[in-house]
Scaffold this active site. Sequence first.
Site, PDB file in Angstrom:
ATOM      1  N   ASP A 111      -9.373  -3.213   2.450  1.00 19.74           N
ATOM      2  CA  ASP A 111      -9.452  -2.656   3.796  1.00 19.74           C
ATOM      3  C   ASP A 111     -10.809  -1.981   3.896  1.00 19.74           C
ATOM      4  O   ASP A 111     -11.118  -1.103   3.082  1.00 19.74           O
ATOM      5  CB  ASP A 111      -8.313  -1.654   4.001  1.00 19.74           C
ATOM      6  CG  ASP A 111      -8.293  -1.029   5.382  1.00 19.74           C
ATOM      7  OD1 ASP A 111      -9.345  -0.529   5.823  1.00 19.74           O
ATOM      8  OD2 ASP A 111      -7.216  -1.009   6.009  1.00 19.74           O
ATOM      9  N   GLU A 140      -3.293  -3.113  -2.072  1.00 22.38           N
ATOM     10  CA  GLU A 140      -4.374  -2.457  -1.326  1.00 22.38           C
ATOM     11  C   GLU A 140      -4.637  -1.059  -1.870  1.00 22.38           C
ATOM     12  O   GLU A 140      -3.708  -0.288  -2.106  1.00 22.38           O
ATOM     13  CB  GLU A 140      -3.970  -2.381   0.148  1.00 22.38           C
ATOM     14  CG  GLU A 140      -4.963  -1.682   1.045  1.00 22.38           C
ATOM     15  CD  GLU A 140      -4.468  -1.611   2.486  1.00 22.38           C
ATOM     16  OE1 GLU A 140      -5.242  -1.155   3.345  1.00 22.38           O
ATOM     17  OE2 GLU A 140      -3.312  -2.005   2.760  1.00 22.38           O
ATOM     18  N   TRP A 146       0.858  -1.189   0.000  1.00 20.99           N
ATOM     19  CA  TRP A 146       0.000   0.000   0.000  1.00 20.99           C
ATOM     20  C   TRP A 146       0.884   1.224   0.000  1.00 20.99           C
ATOM     21  O   TRP A 146       1.900   1.285   0.704  1.00 20.99           O
ATOM     22  CB  TRP A 146      -0.907   0.032   1.233  1.00 20.99           C
ATOM     23  CG  TRP A 146      -1.618   1.350   1.370  1.00 20.99           C
ATOM     24  CD1 TRP A 146      -2.734   1.731   0.704  1.00 20.99           C
ATOM     25  CD2 TRP A 146      -1.229   2.471   2.181  1.00 20.99           C
ATOM     26  NE1 TRP A 146      -3.079   3.028   1.040  1.00 20.99           N
ATOM     27  CE2 TRP A 146      -2.160   3.500   1.959  1.00 20.99           C
ATOM     28  CE3 TRP A 146      -0.178   2.701   3.069  1.00 20.99           C
ATOM     29  CZ2 TRP A 146      -2.080   4.733   2.586  1.00 20.99           C
ATOM     30  CZ3 TRP A 146      -0.091   3.938   3.702  1.00 20.99           C
ATOM     31  CH2 TRP A 146      -1.040   4.934   3.467  1.00 20.99           C
ATOM     32  N   ASP A 178      -9.573   4.021  11.267  1.00 15.93           N
ATOM     33  CA  ASP A 178      -8.937   2.878  11.929  1.00 15.93           C
ATOM     34  C   ASP A 178      -9.280   2.775  13.401  1.00 15.93           C
ATOM     35  O   ASP A 178      -8.404   2.620  14.253  1.00 15.93           O
ATOM     36  CB  ASP A 178      -7.412   2.928  11.737  1.00 15.93           C
ATOM     37  CG  ASP A 178      -6.994   2.506  10.337  1.00 15.93           C
ATOM     38  OD1 ASP A 178      -7.515   1.494   9.857  1.00 15.93           O
ATOM     39  OD2 ASP A 178      -6.157   3.189   9.727  1.00 15.93           O
ATOM     40  N   LYS A 227      -6.933   2.761  -1.756  1.00 23.37           N
ATOM     41  CA  LYS A 227      -7.454   3.725  -0.790  1.00 23.37           C
ATOM     42  C   LYS A 227      -8.200   4.811  -1.545  1.00 23.37           C
ATOM     43  O   LYS A 227      -7.845   5.147  -2.675  1.00 23.37           O
ATOM     44  CB  LYS A 227      -6.330   4.340   0.045  1.00 23.37           C
ATOM     45  CG  LYS A 227      -6.819   5.091   1.280  1.00 23.37           C
ATOM     46  CD  LYS A 227      -5.696   5.317   2.272  1.00 23.37           C
ATOM     47  CE  LYS A 227      -6.238   5.952   3.540  1.00 23.37           C
ATOM     48  NZ  LYS A 227      -5.211   6.049   4.595  1.00 23.37           N
ATOM     49  N   HIS A 232     -11.228   1.767   3.409  1.00 25.75           N
ATOM     50  CA  HIS A 232     -10.623   2.417   2.250  1.00 25.75           C
ATOM     51  C   HIS A 232     -11.589   2.624   1.098  1.00 25.75           C
ATOM     52  O   HIS A 232     -11.201   2.580  -0.069  1.00 25.75           O
ATOM     53  CB  HIS A 232      -9.417   1.606   1.779  1.00 25.75           C
ATOM     54  CG  HIS A 232      -8.225   1.754   2.660  1.00 25.75           C
ATOM     55  ND1 HIS A 232      -6.950   1.407   2.267  1.00 25.75           N
ATOM     56  CD2 HIS A 232      -8.102   2.217   3.925  1.00 25.75           C
ATOM     57  CE1 HIS A 232      -6.098   1.643   3.256  1.00 25.75           C
ATOM     58  NE2 HIS A 232      -6.789   2.133   4.264  1.00 25.75           N
ATOM     59  N   HIS A 264      -8.202  -6.409   5.342  1.00 27.25           N
ATOM     60  CA  HIS A 264      -7.800  -5.692   6.541  1.00 27.25           C
ATOM     61  C   HIS A 264      -9.096  -5.248   7.208  1.00 27.25           C
ATOM     62  O   HIS A 264      -9.821  -4.413   6.651  1.00 27.25           O
ATOM     63  CB  HIS A 264      -6.924  -4.486   6.213  1.00 27.25           C
ATOM     64  CG  HIS A 264      -5.491  -4.828   6.013  1.00 27.25           C
ATOM     65  ND1 HIS A 264      -4.517  -3.875   5.776  1.00 27.25           N
ATOM     66  CD2 HIS A 264      -4.846  -6.020   6.040  1.00 27.25           C
ATOM     67  CE1 HIS A 264      -3.337  -4.462   5.661  1.00 27.25           C
ATOM     68  NE2 HIS A 264      -3.517  -5.763   5.800  1.00 27.25           N
ATOM     69  N   ASP A 316     -11.377   6.662   6.737  1.00 25.27           N
ATOM     70  CA  ASP A 316     -10.449   5.612   7.163  1.00 25.27           C
ATOM     71  C   ASP A 316      -9.774   5.990   8.477  1.00 25.27           C
ATOM     72  O   ASP A 316      -8.603   6.334   8.521  1.00 25.27           O
ATOM     73  CB  ASP A 316      -9.407   5.390   6.057  1.00 25.27           C
ATOM     74  CG  ASP A 316      -8.398   4.330   6.446  1.00 25.27           C
ATOM     75  OD1 ASP A 316      -8.790   3.350   7.093  1.00 25.27           O
ATOM     76  OD2 ASP A 316      -7.210   4.492   6.113  1.00 25.27           O
ATOM     77  N   ASP A 340      -6.435  -4.302  11.290  1.00 23.05           N
ATOM     78  CA  ASP A 340      -5.636  -3.103  10.996  1.00 23.05           C
ATOM     79  C   ASP A 340      -6.321  -1.893  11.606  1.00 23.05           C
ATOM     80  O   ASP A 340      -7.214  -1.298  11.006  1.00 23.05           O
ATOM     81  CB  ASP A 340      -5.470  -2.934   9.483  1.00 23.05           C
ATOM     82  CG  ASP A 340      -4.633  -1.707   9.133  1.00 23.05           C
ATOM     83  OD1 ASP A 340      -4.036  -1.112  10.045  1.00 23.05           O
ATOM     84  OD2 ASP A 340      -4.570  -1.339   7.944  1.00 23.05           O
TER      85      ASP A 340
END
Length: 413
Positions: free
Chosen positions: A255, A222, A181, A292, A224, A258, A282, A290, A322
């Site tokens: 993810d 990955e 990524w 997290d 985003k 993302h 993820h 995003d 993640d």
Amino acid sequence: MSRYMEAKKLYEALGVDTEAALNTLKDVTVSVHCWQGDDVVGFDSKEALSGGIQTTGNYPGKATSPAELMADFDKALSLMPGKKKINLHASYAIFEDGEYADRDKIEPKHFAKWVAFAKERGMGIDFNPTYFSHPMVKDGLTLSSPDEEVRAFWVEHGRACIRIAEYFAEETGIPTVMNIWIPDGYKDIPGDRMGPRARFKKSLDEILSIPYDKSKVYVTLESKVFGIGVEAYTVGSAEFTLSYSTANGLTPLMDNGHYHPTEVVSDKLSALLLFNEKVALHVTRPIRWDSDHVVLFDDETREIAKEIVRNDALDRVFIATDYFDASINRISAWVTGVRNVSKALLFALLQPNAKLKALQDAGNMTELMVLQEELKTAPFGDVWEEFLRREGVPADYITAVREYEKTVLEARA
């Protein structure tokens, strides 16, 4: 009769075998990210976090050395049921006796202590090149940089990481997922969208030109949508990463933070599983973007798990966590999030999927809705408690976390 036995009977009436669910879940591997324990700092650089990555909070007791991070990871593992892998970033290289290697020069030997750690615990290792928080991230760009020196530096980093990933797989006997990524993009409207993506493609081609055993290393890519400082344009968009993965035999990685706020990964899994041998995830929790946050037992986490289970894809989906939160006890954040992934998988394994499918195929959407709602209040918690008991981990983990905080973490403050 125990609460589990009562729950077992109730699920049997729905056509669900709780014993089969428990036996399946104990063999599902979740790859646990190391960076929750130290706020994504790592050991190879004093650079501040950059590349759309930001950890907020200053809860005391952060791990600041390999020994502390490994000890904290061990404590967290002791409170997590099921099989695990450790997921590392390249920035967690361990240097000794004054040695140092920049990211384009890192070698397997710089991760020997992680290999020993994993082997002692019977775990595999997943890996990520670290394309952020480094002086060679110039103007926010790495593999897509127009500066050939910058681009070449990061290509060599990617190649080094493939060699390290293969070393992990050979040493542990467990395949390594190596995820690429990059944070590249622009804050405002670019004058050229094609050029950066063409350079990114060229860089990936050069990284992947080195030979490696594809049965041991699964390279994933990955995407985003955007990040801090790259709000207008992201080089590694979903369309780019999926297209490149398809064209080059890589494993797509999604993810669930993302994508645009109205997109959900649970709806994408079935599409990707039709065209890919393997898919990687993820699992995180975005709040508006995003961000997290710690994974919860929420609707989307459950839907992701249901898509994996109902499509018989537990052996085709690489599941990793993640997220990072420095505003709360970091070990509790680790345990809470990883438990919720396992909890969601158990919830999915306790669905009468054949019956749900039959109702849908028959056009009986009324009964389908009713049954799905009834399942939400089925005695799932009693089956979860039984899983914890069989795995030998306490249902009450906050007590153990608080004790560790008092005896270990507070001494670091």
